[in-house]
Enzyme design. Sequence first.
Site, PDB file in Angstrom:
ATOM      1  N   HIS A  20      25.764 -40.857  16.661  1.00  0.00           N
ATOM      2  CA  HIS A  20      25.207 -39.728  17.420  1.00  0.00           C
ATOM      3  C   HIS A  20      23.995 -40.100  18.267  1.00  0.00           C
ATOM      4  O   HIS A  20      23.885 -39.662  19.398  1.00  0.00           O
ATOM      5  CB  HIS A  20      24.831 -38.584  16.476  1.00  0.00           C
ATOM      6  N   GLU A  92      20.699 -42.034  10.832  1.00  0.00           N
ATOM      7  CA  GLU A  92      21.096 -43.107  11.751  1.00  0.00           C
ATOM      8  C   GLU A  92      19.918 -44.018  12.094  1.00  0.00           C
ATOM      9  O   GLU A  92      20.095 -45.225  12.248  1.00  0.00           O
ATOM     10  CB  GLU A  92      21.787 -42.504  12.979  1.00  0.00           C
ATOM     11  N   ARG A 235       1.812 -14.996  12.780  1.00  0.00           N
ATOM     12  CA  ARG A 235       2.667 -13.856  12.476  1.00  0.00           C
ATOM     13  C   ARG A 235       1.868 -12.591  12.173  1.00  0.00           C
ATOM     14  O   ARG A 235       2.388 -11.495  12.271  1.00  0.00           O
ATOM     15  CB  ARG A 235       3.598 -14.221  11.324  1.00  0.00           C
TER      16      ARG A 235
HETATM   17  N1  URA Z   1       8.602 -22.692  14.948  1.00  0.00           N
HETATM   18  C1  URA Z   1       9.058 -21.913  13.942  1.00  0.00           C
HETATM   19  O1  URA Z   1       9.929 -22.326  13.190  1.00  0.00           O
HETATM   20  N2  URA Z   1       8.531 -20.688  13.793  1.00  0.00           N
HETATM   21  C2  URA Z   1       7.591 -20.183  14.624  1.00  0.00           C
HETATM   22  O2  URA Z   1       7.158 -19.057  14.454  1.00  0.00           O
HETATM   23  C3  URA Z   1       7.124 -21.019  15.667  1.00  0.00           C
HETATM   24  C4  URA Z   1       7.649 -22.271  15.808  1.00  0.00           C
END
Ligand code: URA
Length: 269
Positions: A20, A92, A235
């Site tokens: 790959h 790989e 978040r």
């Molecule tokens: N990457 C992720 O997995 N989550 C996010 O909130 C931002 C980047």
Amino acid sequence: MGLIFSQVFFGAVMTIHTMHIKLTPEDIQGARYAILPGDPGRVEKIAKKLERPKPLASSREYTSYLGFIKKVPIVVCSTGIGGPSTSICVEELAEIGVRTFIRVGTTGAIQPDIALGDMIIVNASLRLDGASGHFAPPEFPAVSDFFVTKALWEAAQQKGVRYHLGITASSDTFYPGQERYNTFSGRVASRFRGSMQEWQDLGVLNYEMESATLFTMCQTMRLRAGCIAGVVATRNQSESIQDGLYHQTVEHTVDLSIQALEKLIAAQT
Ligand code: URA
């Protein structure tokens, strides 16, 4: 050794590329270290921070370059997003001689004291992926290599950037597995409903998508892996980040990964 085959045609030995990533041991000139971004678009930029950058191959999500740190060859190869494609890349690269892997990526923070642009050095991961289960049973921890992580930590301290060291929730999916409801269906499987709050309560720092697979497979194969991720979403506050800060954050993760490799190379480990 399953992926490289030397064949003799009319007296000439032909080395066939790994399936790959399309690389041979000759291409990587004995490299034992790799930097692994997720995004193929970041590979050239990372390689240009090394000495004598040279493009190697590009196939599917796998774009690769070779560069050097003080004459020591370093492969830069993208993994694509998530565990399955990461597992192919690591398998790989290991087949052709790489033994130490540093993943550089982006991440969404879930603790209130983590800000956009901060660095997360991942020392272990919740295995919210599927691919790691193809290497070890669920009891097996997804844990980074101590010396690679120490090198990343020392690099972050020296650079004076804001960083956090701890556990990431490494999920196969960006949406339900990271408990995002603002989606087409708005549905999150029951297994993940309330999970972000639980991870926060348990002190988990962030979400990303590759470290669980990387750490589990490397630990089970006696390979070394570390991971550094730049915070591009918080978040609790903001899912968006200004372009300038985004680029600076990615630059910091790359610079720290290169500085960590310099330390590992200087220590001859
Ligand atoms: N990457 C992720 O997995 N989550 C996010 O909130 C931002 C980047």
